[in-house]
Design a protein around this motif. Sequence first.
Motif, PDB file in Angstrom:
ATOM      1  N   VAL A   1      21.551   8.640   1.355  1.00  0.00           N
ATOM      2  CA  VAL A   1      20.551   9.421   2.095  1.00  0.00           C
ATOM      3  C   VAL A   1      20.893   9.425   3.585  1.00  0.00           C
ATOM      4  N   LYS A   2      21.253   8.266   4.118  1.00  0.00           N
ATOM      5  CA  LYS A   2      21.481   8.165   5.565  1.00  0.00           C
ATOM      6  C   LYS A   2      22.779   8.866   5.980  1.00  0.00           C
ATOM      7  N   ASP A   3      23.807   8.762   5.141  1.00  0.00           N
ATOM      8  CA  ASP A   3      25.041   9.511   5.433  1.00  0.00           C
ATOM      9  C   ASP A   3      24.761  11.011   5.468  1.00  0.00           C
ATOM     10  N   LYS A   4      23.969  11.439   4.510  1.00  0.00           N
ATOM     11  CA  LYS A   4      23.635  12.868   4.436  1.00  0.00           C
ATOM     12  C   LYS A   4      22.824  13.276   5.674  1.00  0.00           C
ATOM     13  N   ALA A   5      21.940  12.377   6.129  1.00  0.00           N
ATOM     14  CA  ALA A   5      21.147  12.665   7.328  1.00  0.00           C
ATOM     15  C   ALA A   5      22.068  12.879   8.526  1.00  0.00           C
ATOM     16  N   ILE A   6      23.053  11.982   8.665  1.00  0.00           N
ATOM     17  CA  ILE A   6      24.006  12.121   9.770  1.00  0.00           C
ATOM     18  C   ILE A   6      24.750  13.454   9.645  1.00  0.00           C
ATOM     19  N   GLU A   7      25.127  13.772   8.421  1.00  0.00           N
ATOM     20  CA  GLU A   7      25.836  15.032   8.147  1.00  0.00           C
ATOM     21  C   GLU A   7      25.031  16.251   8.605  1.00  0.00           C
ATOM     22  N   VAL A   8      23.695  16.211   8.419  1.00  0.00           N
ATOM     23  CA  VAL A   8      22.873  17.349   8.846  1.00  0.00           C
ATOM     24  C   VAL A   8      22.373  17.166  10.284  1.00  0.00           C
ATOM     25  N   GLY A   9      22.901  16.157  10.975  1.00  0.00           N
ATOM     26  CA  GLY A   9      22.607  16.020  12.408  1.00  0.00           C
ATOM     27  C   GLY A   9      21.328  15.284  12.727  1.00  0.00           C
ATOM     28  N   ARG A  10      20.889  14.441  11.813  1.00  0.00           N
ATOM     29  CA  ARG A  10      19.633  13.723  12.054  1.00  0.00           C
ATOM     30  C   ARG A  10      19.907  12.235  12.232  1.00  0.00           C
ATOM     31  N   ASP A  11      19.134  11.596  13.113  1.00  0.00           N
ATOM     32  CA  ASP A  11      19.246  10.154  13.333  1.00  0.00           C
ATOM     33  C   ASP A  11      18.654   9.420  12.127  1.00  0.00           C
ATOM     34  N   PRO A  12      19.470   8.671  11.393  1.00  0.00           N
ATOM     35  CA  PRO A  12      18.956   8.041  10.167  1.00  0.00           C
ATOM     36  C   PRO A  12      18.036   6.852  10.420  1.00  0.00           C
ATOM     37  N   SER A  13      17.852   6.478  11.691  1.00  0.00           N
ATOM     38  CA  SER A  13      16.980   5.320  11.956  1.00  0.00           C
ATOM     39  C   SER A  13      15.510   5.653  11.687  1.00  0.00           C
ATOM     40  N   GLY A  14      15.207   6.905  11.521  1.00  0.00           N
ATOM     41  CA  GLY A  14      13.833   7.307  11.226  1.00  0.00           C
ATOM     42  C   GLY A  14      13.570   7.465   9.737  1.00  0.00           C
ATOM     43  N   ILE A  15      14.326   6.760   8.904  1.00  0.00           N
ATOM     44  CA  ILE A  15      14.159   6.859   7.443  1.00  0.00           C
ATOM     45  C   ILE A  15      13.784   5.487   6.882  1.00  0.00           C
ATOM     46  N   ARG A  16      12.739   5.435   6.090  1.00  0.00           N
ATOM     47  CA  ARG A  16      12.316   4.188   5.449  1.00  0.00           C
ATOM     48  C   ARG A  16      12.416   4.353   3.932  1.00  0.00           C
ATOM     49  N   ILE A  17      12.985   3.326   3.286  1.00  0.00           N
ATOM     50  CA  ILE A  17      13.169   3.338   1.835  1.00  0.00           C
ATOM     51  C   ILE A  17      12.066   2.491   1.200  1.00  0.00           C
ATOM     52  N   VAL A  18      11.199   3.126   0.465  1.00  0.00           N
ATOM     53  CA  VAL A  18      10.008   2.455  -0.062  1.00  0.00           C
ATOM     54  C   VAL A  18       9.857   2.790  -1.555  1.00  0.00           C
ATOM     55  N   PRO A  19      10.709   2.197  -2.398  1.00  0.00           N
ATOM     56  CA  PRO A  19      10.725   2.588  -3.811  1.00  0.00           C
ATOM     57  C   PRO A  19       9.453   2.186  -4.551  1.00  0.00           C
ATOM     58  N   GLY A  20       9.290   2.759  -5.720  1.00  0.00           N
ATOM     59  CA  GLY A  20       8.211   2.340  -6.611  1.00  0.00           C
ATOM     60  C   GLY A  20       8.472   0.942  -7.140  1.00  0.00           C
TER      61      GLY A  20
END
Lengths: 435, 435
Positions: B251-270
């Motif tokens: 997810v975070k690699d893909k975020a970087i790929e689309v130009g987004r800072d991945p530090s704003g992503i939280r992983i909160v699984p079920g």
Amino acid sequence: MTETKRRLNLNVGINTTGYLANAWKYRTGDRHDINDPAYYRRLTELAHRGRFDAVFFSDHPALLTDPLARPFHTLDPLILCTTLAAQVPDIGFVATITSTYNSPYNLARRVQSLDIVSGGRLIVNVVSSFNPNVAANFSNAPLPPRSERYPRAIEFLDVAKKLWASWDPRREGEVPPDRFWDASSAHTIDHEGQFFHVRGPLNVPRSPQGHPVIAQAGASEGGIELAACHGEIIYCNILSRPAGQAFAKKVKDKAIEVGRDPSGIRIVPGLVAIIGETREEALRKHELFSGTGSEDGLLARFAKENGIDPATFDPDAVLDAERFVPDQNRQWAVGMGLGLSDLLTHEKLTARQAVRRSEGHHRLVLGTPEEVADQIIDLWEDGTVDGYTLQPPRAPDDIEEFVEKVVPILQDRGVYPREYEGRTIRDRYRLPYPD
Amino acid sequence: MTETKRRLNLNVGINTTGYLANAWKYRTGDRHDINDPAYYRRLTELAHRGRFDAVFFSDHPALLTDPLARPFHTLDPLILCTTLAAQVPDIGFVATITSTYNSPYNLARRVQSLDIVSGGRLIVNVVSSFNPNVAANFSNAPLPPRSERYPRAIEFLDVAKKLWASWDPRREGEVPPDRFWDASSAHTIDHEGQFFHVRGPLNVPRSPQGHPVIAQAGASEGGIELAACHGEIIYCNILSRPAGQAFAKKVKDKAIEVGRDPSGIRIVPGLVAIIGETREEALRKHELFSGTGSEDGLLARFAKENGIDPATFDPDAVLDAERFVPDQNRQWAVGMGLGLSDLLTHEKLTARQAVRRSEGHHRLVLGTPEEVADQIIDLWEDGTVDGYTLQPPRAPDDIEEFVEKVVPILQDRGVYPREYEGRTIRDRYRLPYPD
């Protein structure tokens, strides 16, 4: 239907700073109120103190961006009504929603959910939208013509009614202990119409009111048809007794024509009340709140709005009703213009008299609290109207004044309740529960 | 971004009788709870007692009509979250909404309104819908293919973000006394995309969180793309450390790929937690709540769900991961099947071991309260996950048990707060405020 004595029904509009665009200069509060949920809570608590049946939110999903005016429809009415219903007991909520830019399934589900969480206090005012600024927020297609919007609105509510009845726990039989429910209490609706294909069932069951009460506003031919088919509370412009009686007859005759019992229709027009210690004071407040500043200002606005040449305008000549019939084909809401033309059809009035009979297209009642109460009771007493939707020029000020000064008079006259009675809006409006 | 110490984030799902379809037989309460707003209030108050960051409502706009199952998505989540937010302080709300069957303007307006009335406590979980029963409630057209639904969802949120920023009172200059507002604080967005044409501006201003936090669920390629572009809280299935790390990296690699800072992503699984006085007791509860009744029952279900011939099934043989890769083209939610295949890719497990590692597609943690707390902290401590979305088999029972027995341990270990801190969900999740 619950059998209770007929009594006056009152709703109150609580959009932003009040109903009249220019009256905000004379109100209490600041401009941040319009997006503050605590402000709407205070207004609703005030309305509760006045034992209003419901607070009313008109709506259109677009921002009024005129720098000289004010934003009028902001927070989403369904969300606002839901949060207010959780905070203020008893009182009902009229949420306005467009059938042109919503899907019947989503809307039926949301409003049925709100009727459940509020304990049966929702009235949904279905409008077809008339504003190209709304259309531009939903696609690059133009606003559909009125000839399409109203049939769509009628079918929209046909679908919604089928959905609202599609899951009814009263149909449940015995549920064996190893089963959670009797699935035969829900059935598909398989609606296939001109505008909608919807399978159902709805995933929300019957609500305390069976379904929310349906309000309708708009007096074009299409609007009357919608009112006749589905409207239970009709919000309209009625400026005089004969105009009101003619309007109610038109809606009810049409209801009979489409096979509906007209006894389930309530006429609750808009009303602007301006109260003074004396009638003179009320007249001056009218001039201020209207933004015209004086009687001459009112007359000048009248001439301008109606395309009358100021050079030849005689404010003391009797007006010709024919001159004021609105064009059914124009884009703007037809119903808003019908009030004046209906008034002039039934009464011989000069412009000087006419400008004191309506404000913001609604019936204007001016004077002392007693005079205002008299005028409200007058058209209610003989059944011309069932009540009114008060549109206060300024919020909270004109609601406060009405609650403090006019409501006690209405209560003393025995036409208006001192306490909330009944459980739901249907009880208070003596409206039938759907089967 | 607010600078606070990293801590465990926990949400809790509170749909109807709890997460597991068959566990209702062992719960407290009756079946009418599922449509009772007072029941959801009790669950939310319970979650508040446990200092959960948010209650989570999954959703799909259709009724599950299987007579052997139970309705799972009933009252509209937006309406339910709105009424609950008015009644329970502090806690956040995750409302699931389909981007396939809503318009961006209506949705942006409603959720921004809810973020305002709740004081910045909304998380909106945008899903693209995968169920033909949903499609049938909106038209006679089939469900659009995944290849269209996800690009639509991404553009939907592009539009929503433009709308959420379109009226920002922080842009206001001096407002002269004869004006109500500075209209230059609002501007059109004039969005013209592949799926949407929207002019704007939105008639609701910036909310306390700038805009609601965006949650995302669904781990197909399209889902990952949506998460990378817009997701802030990612709800997913993560059954092991290496699988979790691989997923987060993806997810975070893909975020970087689309130009987004991945530090704003939280992983909160079920997460499904089943607690016993002993591990043995928890195992027995698992067998009951799953509806399989025994370990053999769990194994038989595993064989059936994965199309394994019972005649040749050896529950003690190590499983081949390849065998469990879900078909990306199937109709059902792809992400739900990825968990098991990811798990088996990274760990050598027999079926007997695997059936105790997940339930309802989510990570299963079984044992004493200490063992459950240990397992929760384990994957959080090194940053594999940022927290969990607890999916209690039974509501209210398993929420109550977790709050009473596991939460105090997490608090004693210093990883979880004793009181609510910060003002909004963004503060508690250390998520950036949009500009």
